[in-house]
Design a protein around this motif. Structure first.
Motif, PDB file in Angstrom:
ATOM      1  N   VAL A  34       1.119  -1.701   0.184  1.00  0.00           N
ATOM      2  CA  VAL A  34      -0.320   0.329   0.205  1.00  0.00           C
ATOM      3  C   VAL A  34       0.716   1.655  -0.028  1.00  0.00           C
ATOM      4  CG1 VAL A  34      -1.488   0.892   1.558  1.00  0.00           C
ATOM      5  CG2 VAL A  34      -1.290  -1.186   1.245  1.00  0.00           C
ATOM      6  N   LYS A  35       1.018   2.252  -1.091  1.00  0.00           N
ATOM      7  CA  LYS A  35       1.290   3.334  -1.035  1.00  0.00           C
ATOM      8  C   LYS A  35       1.158   4.042  -0.046  1.00  0.00           C
ATOM      9  CE  LYS A  35       1.863   3.799  -5.961  1.00  0.00           C
ATOM     10  NZ  LYS A  35       0.776   4.785  -7.348  1.00  0.00           N
ATOM     11  N   ILE A  36       2.053   5.035   0.593  1.00  0.00           N
ATOM     12  CA  ILE A  36       2.018   5.848   2.599  1.00  0.00           C
ATOM     13  C   ILE A  36       1.571   6.656   1.808  1.00  0.00           C
ATOM     14  CG2 ILE A  36       3.248   7.465   3.232  1.00  0.00           C
ATOM     15  CD1 ILE A  36       5.559   5.665   3.244  1.00  0.00           C
ATOM     16  N   GLY A  37       1.297   7.149   0.471  1.00  0.00           N
ATOM     17  CA  GLY A  37      -0.135   8.135   0.208  1.00  0.00           C
ATOM     18  C   GLY A  37      -1.263   8.129   0.877  1.00  0.00           C
ATOM     19  N   VAL A  38      -1.916   7.024   0.249  1.00  0.00           N
ATOM     20  CA  VAL A  38      -3.050   6.450   0.191  1.00  0.00           C
ATOM     21  C   VAL A  38      -3.439   5.885   1.605  1.00  0.00           C
ATOM     22  CG1 VAL A  38      -4.385   4.008   0.080  1.00  0.00           C
ATOM     23  CG2 VAL A  38      -2.593   4.604  -1.834  1.00  0.00           C
ATOM     24  N   LEU A  39      -2.580   6.123   2.473  1.00  0.00           N
ATOM     25  CA  LEU A  39      -2.238   5.430   4.142  1.00  0.00           C
ATOM     26  C   LEU A  39      -2.933   7.436   4.400  1.00  0.00           C
ATOM     27  CD1 LEU A  39       0.254   3.070   4.433  1.00  0.00           C
ATOM     28  CD2 LEU A  39      -1.982   2.490   4.611  1.00  0.00           C
ATOM     29  N   LEU A  40      -2.182   8.356   4.031  1.00  0.00           N
ATOM     30  CA  LEU A  40      -2.037   9.435   4.438  1.00  0.00           C
ATOM     31  C   LEU A  40      -3.807  10.058   3.721  1.00  0.00           C
ATOM     32  CD1 LEU A  40       1.334  10.764   3.812  1.00  0.00           C
ATOM     33  CD2 LEU A  40       0.170  10.827   5.802  1.00  0.00           C
ATOM     34  N   CYS A  41      -4.154   9.757   2.860  1.00  0.00           N
ATOM     35  CA  CYS A  41      -5.225  10.066   2.343  1.00  0.00           C
ATOM     36  C   CYS A  41      -6.759   9.058   3.229  1.00  0.00           C
ATOM     37  CB  CYS A  41      -5.670   9.626   1.242  1.00  0.00           C
ATOM     38  SG  CYS A  41      -4.877  10.758  -0.047  1.00  0.00           S
ATOM     39  N   GLN A  42      -6.323   8.310   3.680  1.00  0.00           N
ATOM     40  CA  GLN A  42      -7.450   7.392   4.503  1.00  0.00           C
ATOM     41  C   GLN A  42      -7.567   8.640   6.032  1.00  0.00           C
ATOM     42  OE1 GLN A  42      -9.900   5.509   4.382  1.00  0.00           O
ATOM     43  NE2 GLN A  42     -10.368   5.780   6.096  1.00  0.00           N
ATOM     44  N   ASP A  43      -5.742   8.273   6.591  1.00  0.00           N
ATOM     45  CA  ASP A  43      -5.365   9.632   7.366  1.00  0.00           C
ATOM     46  C   ASP A  43      -6.397  11.336   7.751  1.00  0.00           C
ATOM     47  OD1 ASP A  43      -4.240   7.968   8.796  1.00  0.00           O
ATOM     48  OD2 ASP A  43      -2.589   8.746   8.400  1.00  0.00           O
TER      49      ASP A  43
END
Length: 331
Positions: free
Chosen positions: A109-118
């Motif tokens: 999972v890309k960090i950018g995707v995780l940041l969007c969830q945050d």
């Protein structure tokens, strides 16, 4: 002429009541730290500048780590980044104003995707990131995680290119250049500039006049922009000139509307960047409609993207959501 100008102006307007809500709503800032010089500089600006001027701001510092990357230099490793964030936050903020989240990256999972969830979970107002990330040695190549947040984060994104903390506008007024036009996303960019600014900061709202537009005869677009910002600036100085009177909270900002000329054989983005460089701006603000992506378009228009790529300083991509930011429909 007058009615046509009014209709054009309304098409670019955000309702006054909604502007008040945006300007006075609680600000939640997410800072993505990865140990790179740009993200560290961004963290310094948020910690020493932004959160000190607005004592109601909540701060979330986020770092995602990958234990398989044993080759990373010490300052890019989890323990060093976490220790640095904790030391700085405890020195400058009370514990209730910040949170530090250090989590392992989900495999694949890309960090950018995780940041969007945050961003979604926290109701983030601004996401602050380094422009290039760890891999980006070239200042002109934007990081993939930044692009992901711009595309799907649905919050305004402060992108730092500056890597030297000594050049941050902490002990001097900051300079903002807002790229404007007849669209509500540009209005949102100006609102974000007010929210990010401190008393005494300079905000120049810049419209690039087409090369062929004579100075002796303003176009309807130029007239509409002038009238639009004259009304806002008047409301900032005189409570009676704004429906709620709340805009006077920002009367200590130094604002100016600039109609910058477009040079021959010069694009709009180039003209805007030229003005920002001559002004020695710390931040350039551009607006974007978050629904562009849902319509299959890139997250930024071609002019805004060119500005972000070519301006050597920090940029703010202001996110405008028609579903929540309540633009007035043209009559």
């Amino acid at each position: 002429m007058a009615s046509g100008t009014a209709a054009m102006e309304n098409a670019a307007w955000i309702d006054c009541e909604k502007i008040d809500q945006l300007l006075h709503q609680h600000i939640r800032v997410l800072v993505s730290v990865d140990g790179s010089d740009q993200s560290s500089c961004a963290f310094e600006w948020v910690l020493h500048g932004f959160t000190q001027s607005d004592r109601e701001t909540d701060l979330l510092i986020v770092h995602y780590y990958d234990d398989t990357k044993e080759y990373l230099p010490p300052k890019w490793r989890r323990n060093a980044i976490q220790a640095d964030a904790e030391a700085k936050c405890t020195s400058y903020l009370v514990s209730k104003r910040y949170a530090i989240s250090v989590r392992q990256r989900s495999p694949g999972v890309k960090i950018g995707v995780l940041l969007c969830q945050d961003i979604k979970d926290q109701g983030t107002s601004f996401c602050v990131m380094g422009f290039a990330g760890r891999k980006g040695k070239d200042r002109h190549i934007i990081g993939s995680n930044v692009l992901e947040v711009m595309q799907r984060g649905k919050c305004s994104c402060v992108v730092f290119k500056e890597a030297d903390p000594s050049k941050l506008p902490l002990k001097r007024p900051a300079k903002f250049v807002v790229s404007t036009g007849l669209n509500p996303a540009a209005t949102k960019a100006f609102i974000d500039a007010l929210r990010l600014s401190r008393p005494g900061d300079h905000i120049h709202v810049v419209y690039i006049r087409p090369y062929l537009e004579p100075h002796s005869k303003e176009s309807r677009v130029t007239q509409a922009i002038r009238h639009k910002y004259d009304s806002i600036f008047e409301g900032m100085q005189d409570a009676a000139a704004w429906p709620s009177g709340k805009m006077v909270k920002f009367k200590d900002r130094i604002v100016k509307l600039v109609f910058a000329p477009q040079g021959i054989n010069e694009g709009i983005a180039q003209a805007l960047v030229r003005y920002a460089n001559n002004f020695e701006a710390d931040f350039v603000m551009v607006g974007t409609n978050v629904l562009r992506v849902e319509k299959g378009k890139p997250p930024l228009g071609s002019v805004s993207l060119q500005i972000v790529m070519e301006f050597p300083g920090n940029c703010v991509v202001s996110s405008f959501n028609p579903d929540t930011d309540a633009a007035v429909t043209a009559k």
